[in-house]
Design a protein around this motif. Structure first.
Motif, PDB file in Angstrom:
ATOM      1  N   THR A   1      39.267  26.379  33.702  1.00  0.00           N
ATOM      2  CA  THR A   1      38.637  27.500  34.401  1.00  0.00           C
ATOM      3  C   THR A   1      37.413  26.948  35.121  1.00  0.00           C
ATOM      4  OG1 THR A   1      39.362  29.055  32.703  1.00  0.00           O
ATOM      5  CG2 THR A   1      37.600  29.790  34.163  1.00  0.00           C
ATOM      6  N   VAL A   2      37.351  27.147  36.429  1.00  0.00           N
ATOM      7  CA  VAL A   2      36.243  26.667  37.244  1.00  0.00           C
ATOM      8  C   VAL A   2      35.387  27.875  37.589  1.00  0.00           C
ATOM      9  CG1 VAL A   2      35.568  25.510  39.380  1.00  0.00           C
ATOM     10  CG2 VAL A   2      37.662  24.814  38.180  1.00  0.00           C
ATOM     11  N   ILE A   3      34.185  27.905  37.030  1.00  0.00           N
ATOM     12  CA  ILE A   3      33.265  29.012  37.268  1.00  0.00           C
ATOM     13  C   ILE A   3      32.189  28.503  38.217  1.00  0.00           C
ATOM     14  CG2 ILE A   3      31.670  30.652  36.210  1.00  0.00           C
ATOM     15  CD1 ILE A   3      33.314  30.189  33.577  1.00  0.00           C
ATOM     16  N   GLU A   4      32.184  29.044  39.424  1.00  0.00           N
ATOM     17  CA  GLU A   4      31.185  28.637  40.421  1.00  0.00           C
ATOM     18  C   GLU A   4      29.953  29.509  40.248  1.00  0.00           C
ATOM     19  OE1 GLU A   4      30.665  27.882  45.215  1.00  0.00           O
ATOM     20  OE2 GLU A   4      32.611  28.499  44.429  1.00  0.00           O
ATOM     21  N   LEU A   5      28.790  28.863  40.242  1.00  0.00           N
ATOM     22  CA  LEU A   5      27.527  29.552  39.985  1.00  0.00           C
ATOM     23  C   LEU A   5      26.550  29.385  41.137  1.00  0.00           C
ATOM     24  CD1 LEU A   5      27.018  28.180  36.358  1.00  0.00           C
ATOM     25  CD2 LEU A   5      27.864  30.456  36.970  1.00  0.00           C
TER      26      LEU A   5
ATOM     27  N   ARG B   1      26.049  24.184  39.525  1.00  0.00           N
ATOM     28  CA  ARG B   1      26.921  24.804  40.523  1.00  0.00           C
ATOM     29  C   ARG B   1      28.296  25.154  39.964  1.00  0.00           C
ATOM     30  NH1 ARG B   1      28.514  22.619  46.423  1.00  0.00           N
ATOM     31  NH2 ARG B   1      29.474  24.530  47.128  1.00  0.00           N
ATOM     32  N   PHE B   2      28.808  24.344  39.038  1.00  0.00           N
ATOM     33  CA  PHE B   2      30.124  24.593  38.463  1.00  0.00           C
ATOM     34  C   PHE B   2      30.075  24.450  36.953  1.00  0.00           C
ATOM     35  CE2 PHE B   2      31.065  22.893  42.709  1.00  0.00           C
ATOM     36  CZ  PHE B   2      31.856  23.909  43.215  1.00  0.00           C
ATOM     37  N   LEU B   3      30.723  25.372  36.275  1.00  0.00           N
ATOM     38  CA  LEU B   3      30.947  25.269  34.849  1.00  0.00           C
ATOM     39  C   LEU B   3      32.440  25.097  34.666  1.00  0.00           C
ATOM     40  CD1 LEU B   3      29.720  25.369  32.033  1.00  0.00           C
ATOM     41  CD2 LEU B   3      29.978  27.844  32.083  1.00  0.00           C
ATOM     42  N   LEU B   4      32.840  23.949  34.122  1.00  0.00           N
ATOM     43  CA  LEU B   4      34.251  23.632  33.930  1.00  0.00           C
ATOM     44  C   LEU B   4      34.597  23.936  32.483  1.00  0.00           C
ATOM     45  CD1 LEU B   4      34.185  20.245  35.865  1.00  0.00           C
ATOM     46  CD2 LEU B   4      34.736  22.527  36.744  1.00  0.00           C
ATOM     47  N   PHE B   5      35.379  24.982  32.281  1.00  0.00           N
ATOM     48  CA  PHE B   5      35.655  25.523  30.957  1.00  0.00           C
ATOM     49  C   PHE B   5      37.069  25.174  30.522  1.00  0.00           C
ATOM     50  CE2 PHE B   5      36.967  29.592  28.662  1.00  0.00           C
ATOM     51  CZ  PHE B   5      36.516  29.164  27.425  1.00  0.00           C
ATOM     52  N   ALA B   6      37.159  24.410  29.436  1.00  0.00           N
ATOM     53  CA  ALA B   6      38.455  24.056  28.849  1.00  0.00           C
ATOM     54  C   ALA B   6      38.658  24.928  27.616  1.00  0.00           C
ATOM     55  CB  ALA B   6      38.487  22.581  28.478  1.00  0.00           C
ATOM     56  N   ALA B   7      39.542  25.902  27.734  1.00  0.00           N
ATOM     57  CA  ALA B   7      39.778  26.852  26.645  1.00  0.00           C
ATOM     58  C   ALA B   7      40.815  26.360  25.647  1.00  0.00           C
ATOM     59  CB  ALA B   7      40.196  28.210  27.210  1.00  0.00           C
ATOM     60  N   ASP B   8      41.539  25.294  25.993  1.00  0.00           N
ATOM     61  CA  ASP B   8      42.537  24.752  25.073  1.00  0.00           C
ATOM     62  C   ASP B   8      42.621  23.238  25.249  1.00  0.00           C
ATOM     63  OD1 ASP B   8      44.204  24.304  27.346  1.00  0.00           O
ATOM     64  OD2 ASP B   8      45.221  26.217  27.061  1.00  0.00           O
ATOM     65  N   LYS B   9      43.391  22.597  24.379  1.00  0.00           N
ATOM     66  CA  LYS B   9      43.487  21.134  24.391  1.00  0.00           C
ATOM     67  C   LYS B   9      44.063  20.604  25.702  1.00  0.00           C
ATOM     68  CE  LYS B   9      45.246  17.177  21.740  1.00  0.00           C
ATOM     69  NZ  LYS B   9      45.099  16.311  22.860  1.00  0.00           N
ATOM     70  N   ALA B  10      45.067  21.266  26.234  1.00  0.00           N
ATOM     71  CA  ALA B  10      45.680  20.791  27.482  1.00  0.00           C
ATOM     72  C   ALA B  10      44.665  20.813  28.624  1.00  0.00           C
ATOM     73  CB  ALA B  10      46.903  21.637  27.828  1.00  0.00           C
TER      74      ALA B  10
ATOM     75  N   ASP C   1      22.306  30.389  41.260  1.00  0.00           N
ATOM     76  CA  ASP C   1      21.149  31.033  40.637  1.00  0.00           C
ATOM     77  C   ASP C   1      21.503  31.766  39.349  1.00  0.00           C
ATOM     78  OD1 ASP C   1      19.466  30.165  42.740  1.00  0.00           O
ATOM     79  OD2 ASP C   1      20.138  31.842  43.979  1.00  0.00           O
ATOM     80  N   GLY C   2      22.373  31.179  38.543  1.00  0.00           N
ATOM     81  CA  GLY C   2      22.735  31.747  37.253  1.00  0.00           C
ATOM     82  C   GLY C   2      23.741  32.874  37.297  1.00  0.00           C
ATOM     83  N   ALA C   3      24.216  33.209  38.486  1.00  0.00           N
ATOM     84  CA  ALA C   3      25.209  34.277  38.625  1.00  0.00           C
ATOM     85  C   ALA C   3      26.558  33.679  38.982  1.00  0.00           C
ATOM     86  CB  ALA C   3      24.786  35.265  39.704  1.00  0.00           C
ATOM     87  N   VAL C   4      27.604  34.349  38.542  1.00  0.00           N
ATOM     88  CA  VAL C   4      28.962  33.901  38.839  1.00  0.00           C
ATOM     89  C   VAL C   4      29.298  34.267  40.278  1.00  0.00           C
ATOM     90  CG1 VAL C   4      31.395  34.130  38.204  1.00  0.00           C
ATOM     91  CG2 VAL C   4      29.629  34.189  36.422  1.00  0.00           C
ATOM     92  N   VAL C   5      29.683  33.262  41.057  1.00  0.00           N
ATOM     93  CA  VAL C   5      30.072  33.470  42.451  1.00  0.00           C
ATOM     94  C   VAL C   5      31.582  33.618  42.556  1.00  0.00           C
ATOM     95  CG1 VAL C   5      30.110  32.415  44.755  1.00  0.00           C
ATOM     96  CG2 VAL C   5      28.081  32.198  43.306  1.00  0.00           C
ATOM     97  N   ALA C   6      32.307  32.777  41.830  1.00  0.00           N
ATOM     98  CA  ALA C   6      33.771  32.804  41.887  1.00  0.00           C
ATOM     99  C   ALA C   6      34.340  32.207  40.608  1.00  0.00           C
ATOM    100  CB  ALA C   6      34.265  32.015  43.093  1.00  0.00           C
ATOM    101  N   VAL C   7      35.547  32.634  40.285  1.00  0.00           N
ATOM    102  CA  VAL C   7      36.288  32.070  39.155  1.00  0.00           C
ATOM    103  C   VAL C   7      37.647  31.638  39.684  1.00  0.00           C
ATOM    104  CG1 VAL C   7      37.330  32.507  36.901  1.00  0.00           C
ATOM    105  CG2 VAL C   7      35.131  33.562  37.475  1.00  0.00           C
ATOM    106  N   SER C   8      37.990  30.379  39.434  1.00  0.00           N
ATOM    107  CA  SER C   8      39.295  29.872  39.848  1.00  0.00           C
ATOM    108  C   SER C   8      39.838  28.989  38.731  1.00  0.00           C
ATOM    109  CB  SER C   8      39.187  29.107  41.169  1.00  0.00           C
ATOM    110  OG  SER C   8      38.293  28.019  41.041  1.00  0.00           O
ATOM    111  N   TYR C   9      41.030  28.481  38.957  1.00  0.00           N
ATOM    112  CA  TYR C   9      41.694  27.685  37.926  1.00  0.00           C
ATOM    113  C   TYR C   9      42.217  26.401  38.543  1.00  0.00           C
ATOM    114  CZ  TYR C   9      41.418  32.176  35.669  1.00  0.00           C
ATOM    115  OH  TYR C   9      40.949  33.357  35.169  1.00  0.00           O
ATOM    116  N   ALA C  10      42.104  25.322  37.781  1.00  0.00           N
ATOM    117  CA  ALA C  10      42.621  24.030  38.219  1.00  0.00           C
ATOM    118  C   ALA C  10      43.750  23.645  37.275  1.00  0.00           C
ATOM    119  CB  ALA C  10      41.521  22.979  38.196  1.00  0.00           C
ATOM    120  N   ALA C  11      44.953  23.552  37.836  1.00  0.00           N
ATOM    121  CA  ALA C  11      46.130  23.226  37.033  1.00  0.00           C
ATOM    122  C   ALA C  11      46.431  21.734  37.037  1.00  0.00           C
ATOM    123  CB  ALA C  11      47.339  23.997  37.550  1.00  0.00           C
TER     124      ALA C  11
END
Length: 156
Positions: free
Chosen positions: A127-131, A48-57, A133-143
């Motif tokens: 980066t919070v990618i909501e999925l 359901r969610f892919l939590l993407f950390a693009a940097d160390k922070a 059925d394998g499709a992206v539903v929404a993209v948001s950010y958690a600070a």
């Protein structure tokens, strides 16, 4: 001449795969990765969610939020953790990042090339990618941790 044409076609195919957009309505690009323990890692159906950390922070924020019960939290939210290490020097990755990641009680998909460089990201944020059925539903950010804790719990 054939080799040049084949090489050009292959380069275009790879560029198209790397440039696949991660935006609502698009299919999530296929990822063939390994985790911090060199085991195969992929986005399973039902994630359901892919939590993407693009940097160390962003990675630090995610790890602090997950804490000791990270595996349970990820399972409860049907979420996966993906970390982009491709910009990190190899020596730093090998001596510091991988040993720290191996100590975690959950799998972290590791990106070691530029395949996700164009994915949505904000410095220091997860980066919070909501999925669905394998499709992206929404993209948001958690600070911060509170934003991550507000993710809805998955309903079986």
């Amino acid at each position: 001449m054939r080799r040049r044409l084949l090489g050009a076609a292959l380069a275009l195919f790879v560029a198209a795969a790397v440039a696949a957009p991660v935006e609502p309505g698009a299919a999530l690009p296929s990822l063939q990765l390994s985790d911090q323990n060199e085991r195969p890692w992929r986005v399973e159906p039902g994630t359901r969610f892919l939590l993407f950390a693009a940097d160390k922070a962003a990675g630090d924020l995610l790890q602090e939020t997950l804490g000791a019960d990270g595996a349970g939290w990820l399972a409860e939210h049907r979420a996966l953790y993906l970390a982009d290490l491709h910009k990190m020097p190899a020596l730093v990755t090998r001596l510091f990042a991988l040993p720290a990641l191996r100590a975690l009680p959950y799998a972290v998909g590791l990106v070691r090339d530029e395949s996700v460089a164009a994915w949505p990201q904000r410095k220091g944020q997860v980066t919070v990618i909501e999925l669905a059925d394998g499709a992206v539903v929404a993209v948001s950010y958690a600070a911060d941790a509170d934003a991550l804790r507000r993710l809805p719990v998955a309903v079986p």
